[in-house]
Each structure stands twice: as structure tokens, then as C-alpha cells.
Scaffold this motif. Sequence first.
Motif, short mmCIF file in Angstrom:
data_model
loop_
_atom_site.label_atom_id
_atom_site.label_comp_id
_atom_site.label_asym_id
_atom_site.label_seq_id
_atom_site.Cartn_x
_atom_site.Cartn_y
_atom_site.Cartn_z
N UNK A 183 0.83 -1.20 0.00
CA UNK A 183 0.00 0.00 0.00
C UNK A 183 0.87 1.27 0.00
N UNK A 184 1.94 1.23 0.80
CA UNK A 184 2.85 2.38 0.86
C UNK A 184 3.56 2.56 -0.48
N UNK A 185 4.03 1.46 -1.08
CA UNK A 185 4.71 1.50 -2.37
C UNK A 185 3.82 2.09 -3.46
N UNK A 186 2.54 1.70 -3.44
CA UNK A 186 1.63 2.06 -4.53
C UNK A 186 0.97 3.42 -4.36
N UNK A 187 1.34 4.15 -3.30
CA UNK A 187 0.75 5.48 -3.09
C UNK A 187 0.95 6.40 -4.27
N UNK A 188 2.11 6.26 -4.93
CA UNK A 188 2.42 7.14 -6.06
C UNK A 188 1.66 6.76 -7.33
N UNK A 189 1.02 5.58 -7.30
CA UNK A 189 0.30 5.11 -8.49
C UNK A 189 -1.22 5.07 -8.29
N UNK A 190 -1.66 4.81 -7.05
CA UNK A 190 -3.09 4.65 -6.78
C UNK A 190 -3.84 5.97 -6.86
N UNK A 191 -5.04 5.90 -7.41
CA UNK A 191 -5.91 7.08 -7.43
C UNK A 191 -6.30 7.44 -6.00
N UNK A 246 7.49 -3.55 7.57
CA UNK A 246 6.59 -2.39 7.51
C UNK A 246 7.34 -1.10 7.83
N UNK A 247 8.19 -1.14 8.86
CA UNK A 247 8.92 0.05 9.27
C UNK A 247 9.89 0.53 8.20
N UNK A 248 10.49 -0.38 7.43
CA UNK A 248 11.45 0.01 6.40
C UNK A 248 10.80 0.21 5.03
N UNK A 249 9.50 0.07 4.95
CA UNK A 249 8.80 0.29 3.68
C UNK A 249 8.76 1.78 3.36
N UNK A 250 8.83 2.11 2.08
CA UNK A 250 8.76 3.50 1.66
C UNK A 250 8.09 3.60 0.30
N UNK A 251 7.77 4.81 -0.09
CA UNK A 251 7.12 5.01 -1.38
C UNK A 251 8.07 4.68 -2.52
N UNK A 252 9.36 4.80 -2.30
CA UNK A 252 10.35 4.56 -3.35
C UNK A 252 11.23 3.37 -2.98
#
Length: 277
Positions: A183-191, A246-252
Motif C-alpha cells: 500500500x505504501x509503495x503504490x501510493x504514487x500510483x493509486x488514485x 513495515x517500518x522500512x517500507x517507503x514510497x520509493x
Amino acid sequence: MRFGKHLFDFYLNSSIHVALSVFALSWLTLIEYQIPFDANVLFFIFFASIAGYNFVKFFGLAKFHHRSLSRWLKIIQILSFICLMFMGFFAFQLQMETIMYLSVFALITCLYAIPFLPKSFYFDKQQNLRNVSGLKVYVIALVWAGVTVLIPLINNNRLLDVTVVWVFLQRFLLVLALMLPFEIRDMQFDSLKLATIPQKIGIKNTKIMGVILACLFFGLEFFISEKIADNLLIQLIVAVLLMLSILFASRHQGKYYSGFWVESIPVFWLLLTLLFG
């Protein structure tokens, strides 16, 4: 080297890796209830996961661009068809009651991809459950928990008692937590209309939520049954891995962070259980 990378990408894009994770969680259920390895139900779940995931991911592409599909997508279609055949073979080995329960999860999967909702309920161009605001992760967690917990037990005539409810809830929380890095990764793609968890509460609060889910995942183990120290340690290791992912997940994040490493946690859990549990 280049061929190996293409092969690995195909392994991920064709949903074999995610199917392996579903297979691992299903096997863990059998181990949890001391049920012998049930090849029929486990391989059915494995092949059904590949076919189901590819159907959900590529339904729109195959429907509207079937004449101009790229080569790798055509190969994935062929693989999915082969998996569908194997799924049918193993389905005939399952009990009728199991098939009845499976039909419910199959229906949810179809509704997740196929347009069916009135326009007042959906966003963007797809009238399906996948595009209903804030619903996606909960649908996925529900299906994963149902398939990996209920189906192996029902096919082995296991009574669905209170402990099964706790295991189902534990598995639901696990999958929900596993979805957060995606979900965090896909923030830049999701509507923005999808109203995903990070979009609604922000990345920081999403990570806090993930840590809480991981703690609940571990805490529920004490309600399921009396555990020896080794098994509790394995559960704790899985919970810590879940928190760190989860803690190390980011948008990029890296290309393979969520799609391979995060999705490998159920497989790692199974390996730890088989070796030390």
C-alpha cells in the motif's frame, strides 16, 4: 545474468511467488492441527492461486488488448491456463463440502476483478470490488485467511471450533499487515479515490498500525493453544520480521522489496516451523 533476471521477473509477475506464500500458509494450518500433508488440497490451492491472481491482475489487459499482448503476458496466459487444468484435476480429489466453501471465495475473487457494481459504488473506470474505496486490502486478507485456514481444515473433516476462529483472525491480521508495504509503495500510483490506508492516515500512522497488527498477530498465539518455547520463538521471529518489513517500507522502495522479500515471510515461517517447530 540478463536471462536470470528476466526469469526471476517472470517468476514474480506470473504470481508463482505469491502462490508459494499461500501454499506455505495452508501447510502451516495442517501443521498447526497436526494433520498429515494433504497434497490434494495444498496443490489445488497453489495452482488456484496462480490462476486466480493472474486473472485479477490481467483481466482488463486480456479483455481489451488481447491482440497486442506482449510476449511475456502471453506466456503468463498459457501458464495460467495450465495451472487452471491442474487446479481442475486436484479439485476432483477434494470433498464436496470443501468445493462448496471454495465457491464462496471464488465468487469473491471474480467480483474483485469483474465489473458488476452500479456507478454510485465505484471509482474510476472499473466497477468491481478492487476499486471500492478502502476495501481492497480487507477483501484480500479475508480471502487469504479463508483459503489458508478453513479450506485445509474442512477438507480433513476438522471441526471448526473456537480455536479455528482465533487462527482465522490471526491469519487475517498477518495478511493485512503484509499488505501495508504494498500500500505504501503504490501510493504514487493509486488514485486518491481508492482511499487506501496510507492515503487516509499517512505513512507514519500506517507503520504504527502495522506494528500493532504484528503485535496482535503474536499475541493471538496464546489464545490458540499451549505452545512450547520453540514454537513461540518462531512466532516471535515472524512478528519481528513483519514489523521490520513495515517500518522500512517507503514510497520509493526497491523493485523486489515488497514483491519478493515481504511476500517471502510466510515461506520463511514455514521453513522455520519445518526445521525447528
